[in-house]
Design a protein around this motif. Structure first.
Motif, mmCIF file in Angstrom:
data_model
loop_
_atom_site.group_PDB
_atom_site.id
_atom_site.type_symbol
_atom_site.label_atom_id
_atom_site.label_comp_id
_atom_site.label_asym_id
_atom_site.label_seq_id
_atom_site.Cartn_x
_atom_site.Cartn_y
_atom_site.Cartn_z
ATOM 1 N N GLY A 191 -41.876 -7.085 9.097
ATOM 2 C CA GLY A 191 -41.029 -6.911 10.271
ATOM 3 C C GLY A 191 -41.810 -6.317 11.434
ATOM 4 O O GLY A 191 -42.473 -5.293 11.285
ATOM 5 N N TYR A 192 -41.751 -6.970 12.576
ATOM 6 C CA TYR A 192 -42.399 -6.471 13.789
ATOM 7 C C TYR A 192 -41.368 -5.731 14.643
ATOM 8 O O TYR A 192 -40.160 -5.984 14.565
ATOM 9 C CB TYR A 192 -42.982 -7.624 14.602
ATOM 10 C CG TYR A 192 -44.317 -8.142 14.120
ATOM 11 C CD1 TYR A 192 -45.485 -7.855 14.808
ATOM 12 C CD2 TYR A 192 -44.392 -8.951 12.977
ATOM 13 C CE1 TYR A 192 -46.714 -8.349 14.383
ATOM 14 C CE2 TYR A 192 -45.614 -9.454 12.543
ATOM 15 C CZ TYR A 192 -46.777 -9.149 13.250
ATOM 16 O OH TYR A 192 -47.991 -9.637 12.828
ATOM 17 N N SER A 196 -36.554 3.164 8.048
ATOM 18 C CA SER A 196 -35.670 3.619 6.976
ATOM 19 C C SER A 196 -34.659 2.520 6.686
ATOM 20 O O SER A 196 -34.076 1.950 7.616
ATOM 21 C CB SER A 196 -34.946 4.902 7.386
ATOM 22 O OG SER A 196 -33.921 5.214 6.473
ATOM 23 N N THR A 197 -34.451 2.244 5.405
ATOM 24 C CA THR A 197 -33.430 1.255 5.063
ATOM 25 C C THR A 197 -32.045 1.738 5.480
ATOM 26 O O THR A 197 -31.148 0.939 5.742
ATOM 27 C CB THR A 197 -33.444 0.970 3.559
ATOM 28 O OG1 THR A 197 -33.298 2.215 2.836
ATOM 29 C CG2 THR A 197 -34.755 0.292 3.153
ATOM 30 N N GLY A 198 -31.893 3.070 5.575
ATOM 31 C CA GLY A 198 -30.605 3.616 5.997
ATOM 32 C C GLY A 198 -30.274 3.315 7.444
ATOM 33 O O GLY A 198 -29.103 3.346 7.841
ATOM 34 N N ALA A 199 -31.297 3.035 8.246
ATOM 35 C CA ALA A 199 -31.063 2.702 9.654
ATOM 36 C C ALA A 199 -30.642 1.253 9.834
ATOM 37 O O ALA A 199 -30.119 0.885 10.888
ATOM 38 C CB ALA A 199 -32.315 2.979 10.478
ATOM 39 N N SER A 219 -42.739 0.365 6.607
ATOM 40 C CA SER A 219 -42.800 0.366 5.138
ATOM 41 C C SER A 219 -41.474 -0.069 4.534
ATOM 42 O O SER A 219 -41.426 -0.600 3.426
ATOM 43 C CB SER A 219 -43.168 1.771 4.636
ATOM 44 O OG SER A 219 -42.202 2.722 5.055
ATOM 45 N N SER A 220 -40.384 0.140 5.291
ATOM 46 C CA SER A 220 -39.054 -0.235 4.804
ATOM 47 C C SER A 220 -38.739 -1.701 5.045
ATOM 48 O O SER A 220 -37.721 -2.208 4.567
ATOM 49 C CB SER A 220 -37.988 0.629 5.489
ATOM 50 O OG SER A 220 -38.057 0.477 6.898
#
Length: 644
Positions: A83-84, A153-156, A78-79
């Motif tokens: 993207g695979y 997560s966008t933070g990752a 979802s972030s």
């Protein structure tokens, strides 16, 4: 099955289509694959399973891919829409994120998807989606590399530093992608590959000592390295793309590290530990980097090594890769009674079992290693049958998939530029010297090549007898008082052979007389010992399991035996341990002060040296070591003296 012939892109592709028998023609999808699955390559010097047809192997690979793709390939971030990633477990701390996969798995997925293009109509979309994720989850230390954890997560993204193995596979897959689809689309695959290779991996992972470190968090002078990262055929492709000889230097050094390591720790098995540290190289300690206790053994990292090594021989012809792979294949067949079900998931370096059951990440690479020789045909056949239906977990299944692609000939070489057709120069100054009644030593001056010489072929009477990588060779098992003639050719990575060297001839000496070992149990003295248990007397105690060992790292070490009375000495037999004398003198003396040379060599190659010479009189017999064959010291299991 009726096969459609498609005109794709150009007359070049049309020619390729016409050049392949109709019954083997693959379908090519709308992405314009230039090398659509199945490519079914036959690598020079490599065998395939011969109990099934090529088309049956292709079907097994595509069926396994369908399973692998449905089980592990995901695009539900979802972030990062579009993207695979390859879903799999991790070892280590995810810093509070929920880990979904790793850069290691990402590399596997990118290689697999580009090789399966032409079978999977969606392969390019998948590949581009995997690349999107790789770039989004970049390392904070080097944006040209991928962080080792994927999380939703966008933070990752930009949080985790890199792991070398994932980036090597990703960069290599970009080279494959350029060969498969070209680089004129949305993603310039070739430009991205070059950026990763030069600005990413070379900058962050190639050390000052020409090893590969563990990630971009590691230092440039690190000696710690993970042999499963030694993807030698990848590094050759890096060289082809960039023209940077750094990659050839790394390849040569890693082969040297492997040779030094196995000589010291796994001479009978050819195995290597999960992590290697120090110089001279040695196994990392247990629990290295908190991975698991067996990091000093052949375990879940090193299990991947046989595939990485054998591919350098299959794709580029380096016989060093063949020799390593073949040694492991011979050992594992003997260990398991040639039954893949008997492979264990972990071994000590001496070959003792550590694991308890057969899993594909251990079995499949051993099968790939065995493709080096037709003597392993039954093992390869049995292994193929074992592999094609084995389904376990992300890690094992993904690496199994890579081995299936290789063994079936569906992992093709991404050749760049004009083919290398320039042969090396011929070896010069070949000399042949009789070392005993059964051994002749050869030496020559090295050849040169526009790309690089990878080894030599030695011919006795026109028949090939050896494939050394250096400029010397000892031919053994010969007949006494017989003349032998030799020539040598050089070979490069493209399998171009040089012209013959000059011819050199030598005659073996007469067979040594049968006599008593005069040194058995006699007083023996050495210049130094490595420590307790390695005393000089161990070399003359009649046991081939005990040994004398000198201190490490110095030349001019010696060992002598007092025969108790003067004798006429004409033969000395030396049984070397892995730390052998490349150069040594056999000397005799009547007073332990003045020594006379009886035999001198600079081309010793370890093992058993049975040296005969013109008789010399003396009470004391000494072996004076002048040049080490390894980085260690000198070590003898047996020091035997004969005469009358």
């Amino acid at each position: 099955m009726k096969v459609m012939f498609l005109v794709i892109l150009s007359a070049v592709m049309l020619f390729a289509t016409l050049a392949v028998p109709a019954q083997l023609q693959p379908k090519a999808y709308g992405a314009g694959e230039l090398k659509p699955f199945p490519q079914q390559v036959s690598y020079p010097g490599i065998i395939k399973p011969n109990h099934v047809s090529q088309s049956t192997m292709n079907t097994a690979v595509s069926t396994y891919y369908d399973y692998w793709k449905a089980t592990y390939l995901k695009n539900n971030l979802s972030s990062l829409p579009g993207g695979y990633y390859v879903k799999g477990e991790i070892t280590g701390d995810a810093d509070g994120f929920v880990p979904l996969g790793t850069s290691e798995g990402h590399g596997y997925g990118m290689v697999i998807s580009v090789l399966m293009a032409g079978y999977d109509a969606n392969a390019k979309t998948i590949y581009d989606g995997l690349f999107k994720t790789a770039r989004a989850f970049k390392s904070p230390n080097n944006a040209n590399l991928m962080g080792w954890v994927v999380a939703d997560s966008t933070g990752a993204q930009g949080h985790f530093d890199s792991a070398t193995d994932g980036d090597l596979d990703i960069a290599y897959s970009l080279i494959l992608a350029d060969r498969q689809w070209g680089s004129s689309g949305t993603i310039n695959y070739l430009a991205e590959a070059k950026k990763m290779i030069t600005n990413g991996i070379k900058v962050s992972n190639v050390t000052t000592n020409n090893r590969l470190n563990l990630g971009d968090w590691d230092t440039k002078d690190a000696l710690n390295t993970r042999p499963s990262d030694w993807m030698l055929s990848h590094l050759r492709a890096f060289y082809e793309v960039t023209g940077d000889s750094t990659w050839l230097n790394v390849i040569n050094n890693l082969y040297n590290v492997y040779s030094q390591f196995t000589a010291a720790y796994s001479a009978s098995t050819g195995l290597i530990s999960d992590f290697v540290v120090a110089n001279p190289p040695k196994p990392a300690p247990q629990n290295y980097l908190d991975e698991f206790p067996e990091t000093n053994e052949y375990n879940y990292n090193a299990s991947r090594v046989p595939l990485r090594i054998v591919m350098d021989y299959a794709l580029y012809g380096d016989t060093r890769g063949k020799d390593i792979a073949n040694k492991m294949a011979v050992w594992i067949k003997g260990k398991t009674g040639s039954n893949p079900n008997n492979v264990k998931d972990g071994y000590q370096l001496n070959g003792a079992d550590r694991g308890t059951y057969a899993t594909a990440v251990f079995v499949a690479p051993f099968i790939s290693a065995a493709t080096t020789s037709s003597t392993h045909q039954a093992w390869v056949n049995a292994g193929w049958d074992w592999m094609k239906n084995k389904k376990e977990s992300y890690y094992s299944d993904s690496f199994n998939m890579l081995n299936l692609l290789f063994i079936s000939g569906n992992w093709w070489k991404p050749t760049f530029g004009a083919a290398d057709t320039q042969a090396p120069s011929a070896p010069t100054n070949l000399t042949a010297t009789a070392a005993s009644s059964s051994q002749i030593n050869l030496s020559w001056t090295a050849s040169t090549d526009n790309i690089g010489v990878i080894g030599y072929q030695v011919f006795r009477g026109g028949v090939q007898v050896g494939t050394p990588t250096g400029t010397s060779y000892s031919d053994t098992g010969l007949t006494a008082l017989t003349a032998y003639s030799y020539t040598v050719k050089a070979i490069d990575a493209a399998s171009n052979l040089s012209a013959n060297s000059n011819t050199a001839t030598a005659t073996t000496s007469s067979a040594p007389p049968v006599s008593t070992n005069l040194a058995l149990g006699k007083t023996t003295v050495a210049s130094s010992i490595e420590g307790a248990g390695f005393e000089a007397s161990k070399a003359t105690d009649g046991s081939s399991t005990t040994r004398w060992a000198s201190v490490e790292g110095s030349n001019n070490e010696w060992i002598y035996v007092d025969l108790g009375a003067a004798a006429s000495i004409n033969r000395v037999k030396l049984n070397w341990e892995a730390a052998y004398g490349k150069g040594y003198k056999i000397q005799v003396s009547t007073d332990k002060t003045t020594w006379t040379d009886a035999f001198v060599t600079t081309t010793g190659n370890g093992g058993i040296d049975d040296n005969t010479f013109n008789a010399k009189n003396g009470r004391y017999v000494r072996v004076l070591c002048t040049a080490r064959g390894t980085t260690y010291g000198y070590s003898l299991f047996d020091f035997e003296v004969y005469g009358s």
